[in-house]
Design a protein around this motif. Structure first.
Motif, short mmCIF file in Angstrom:
data_model
loop_
_atom_site.label_atom_id
_atom_site.label_comp_id
_atom_site.label_asym_id
_atom_site.label_seq_id
_atom_site.Cartn_x
_atom_site.Cartn_y
_atom_site.Cartn_z
N GLY A 1 37.93 9.98 16.78
CA GLY A 1 39.04 9.05 16.83
C GLY A 1 38.78 7.90 15.87
N ALA A 2 39.45 7.92 14.73
CA ALA A 2 39.16 6.96 13.65
C ALA A 2 40.15 5.80 13.69
CB ALA A 2 39.23 7.65 12.29
N GLY A 3 39.62 4.58 13.68
CA GLY A 3 40.46 3.40 13.64
C GLY A 3 40.63 2.82 12.26
N SER A 4 39.93 3.38 11.28
CA SER A 4 40.01 2.88 9.91
C SER A 4 39.94 4.05 8.95
CB SER A 4 38.85 1.91 9.63
OG SER A 4 37.61 2.61 9.62
N THR B 1 39.05 -8.28 13.60
CA THR B 1 39.74 -7.02 13.31
C THR B 1 41.23 -7.12 13.64
OG1 THR B 1 37.71 -5.85 13.91
CG2 THR B 1 39.72 -4.54 13.67
N ARG B 2 42.03 -7.20 12.60
CA ARG B 2 43.49 -7.19 12.73
C ARG B 2 43.94 -5.73 12.85
NH1 ARG B 2 48.35 -10.13 10.45
NH2 ARG B 2 49.75 -8.51 9.64
N ASP C 1 56.68 -1.80 15.00
CA ASP C 1 55.22 -1.93 15.06
C ASP C 1 54.85 -3.33 15.53
OD1 ASP C 1 55.14 0.61 13.94
OD2 ASP C 1 54.76 -0.11 11.90
N GLN C 2 53.66 -3.43 16.14
CA GLN C 2 53.16 -4.72 16.61
C GLN C 2 51.81 -5.00 15.95
OE1 GLN C 2 55.01 -6.61 18.93
NE2 GLN C 2 56.55 -5.02 18.58
N LEU D 1 47.16 3.14 17.29
CA LEU D 1 46.74 1.90 16.63
C LEU D 1 45.66 2.20 15.62
CD1 LEU D 1 43.75 0.57 17.62
CD2 LEU D 1 44.99 0.46 19.77
N LYS D 2 45.57 1.37 14.61
CA LYS D 2 44.51 1.44 13.62
C LYS D 2 44.34 0.06 12.99
CE LYS D 2 44.85 3.37 9.60
NZ LYS D 2 44.63 2.16 8.75
N ASN D 3 43.25 -0.11 12.28
CA ASN D 3 43.06 -1.35 11.55
C ASN D 3 44.20 -1.53 10.54
OD1 ASN D 3 40.68 -1.33 12.96
ND2 ASN D 3 39.34 -1.36 11.16
#
Length: 338
Positions: A184-187, A276-277, A267-268, A206-208
């Motif tokens: 599960g990659a956030g970036s 980390t935004r 999107d939020q 969600l992701k970066n």
């Protein structure tokens, strides 16, 4: 779109229809059976610790595997900061054998949890110079090595039971599970890292926020970067990629009552920590024809081969089976499913 499954966080509270941990577990098994009967392709669960949600996944996955025959069973995701990779390899092997090789195991560094540094209570801490994220990735690499099934442990010369020749591996061992591990990659960077190690890719809601573009555009770019890294790594098999979405076709009065009002249609932006935004993808709720057009414009759905429907599990098994059926019947064929 080749496969469509559901993803449950397994929330429970005394004020909802899912009032207890037992309710959450048993209803997840029931929903997996219902989803299989409806023709869905996957039943996935999310793991959160210190929360009134699903936590230890392997007893649940084994039970689902024993009660179903065809549907994929999996996680999206298990936080590897909390995991002993050796014990996890044994549990995963057992669950996969019970399910007949249907386990799709999503793992990750994890996200902010209910308590501060919760992994410390589980007995883990980063090595000198490591962050908690580094520790989670290190645990993941150990797990991958174990699942390849190579012997590594020196046998006792006077064992209680006879040993096969050579170094010993963990048992039970399930052939092929190593190719069914997802990250599960956030970036974009962690997606590329996962590709190099030969893991499939899970990208959630969600992701970066790396470019300021809409969520689905950034997610599609992440998927393309992952596939390019996979190609450069020289792996011989074709990788799989999933994305998660909240999708609700409005086909009856219940749907309109729950989701017909204006909700999260944009999107939020938020912060996972002080540095980390993150960008959180929108939900989709509309009449089927309008919903189809909205989803066709989602670039990440077009890039992925698997779609996981995040479900409101506290509304009960019957209603969530209805949502899955509505997506499969009224929406999925127009997206190329089946």
């Amino acid at each position: 779109m080749k496969k469509i499954g559901f993803l449950s966080f397994g929330h429970w509270s005394p004020q909802s229809r899912t009032r207890s941990a037992a309710d959450a577990l048993l209803e997840t098994i029931d929903l997996a059976q219902a989803a299989e009967q409806l023709g869905a392709d996957g039943a996935y669960v999310r793991v959160h610790h210190f929360a009134r949600q699903l936590a230890s996944p392997f007893p649940l996955l084994a039970a689902i595997g024993a009660r179903t025959k065809r549907i994929e069973i999996g996680t999206a995701v298990i936080d590897m900061r909390y995991e002993n990779p050796l014990y996890m390899a044994e549990d995963a092997g057992a669950a996969d054998l019970i399910a007949g090789g249907r386990l799709q195991l999503g793992i990750s560094r994890g996200s902010p949890e209910q308590v501060i540094d919760g992994w410390r209570y589980f007995g883990y801490q980063p090595a000198e110079g490591e962050s908690d994220a580094d520790m989670g990735r290190r645990h993941a690499e150990v797990l991958l090595d174990l699942l390849r099934g190579q012997g590594f442990a020196q046998p006792n010369p006077r064992p209680m039971f006879p040993n096969p020749p050579g170094l010993l591996r963990l048992e039970p061992y399930s052939e092929g599970l190593c190719d069914r591990i997802w990250w599960g990659a956030g970036s974009n960077a962690t997606a590329v890292w996962a590709a190099k190690l030969g893991m499939n890719l899970q990208s959630s809601t969600l992701k970066n926020d790396e470019t300021g573009e809409p969520f689905h555009v950034q997610q599609a770019a992440q998927i393309r970067a992952y596939r390019e890294a996979w190609k450069q790594a020289g792996h011989t098999r074709t990788p799989r990629v999933s994305v998660s979405r909240s999708i609700f076709p409005l086909v009856d009065d219940r749907d309109r009552a729950y989701f017909g009002r204006e909700g999260q249609q944009q999107d939020q932006i938020g912060y996972l920590d002080e540095q980390t935004r993150a960008i959180f993808g929108r939900s989709y709720a509309a009449e089927p024809d309008a919903l189809i057009e909205q989803l066709k414009a989602d670039e990440a759905i077009a890039e992925a081969d698997t779609l996981l429907l995040t479900i409101p599990n506290q509304l009960g098994v019957d209603y969530n089976a209805h949502v899955i059926e509505a997506v499969l019947t009224h929406v999925a064929p127009a997206l190329g499913w089946r």
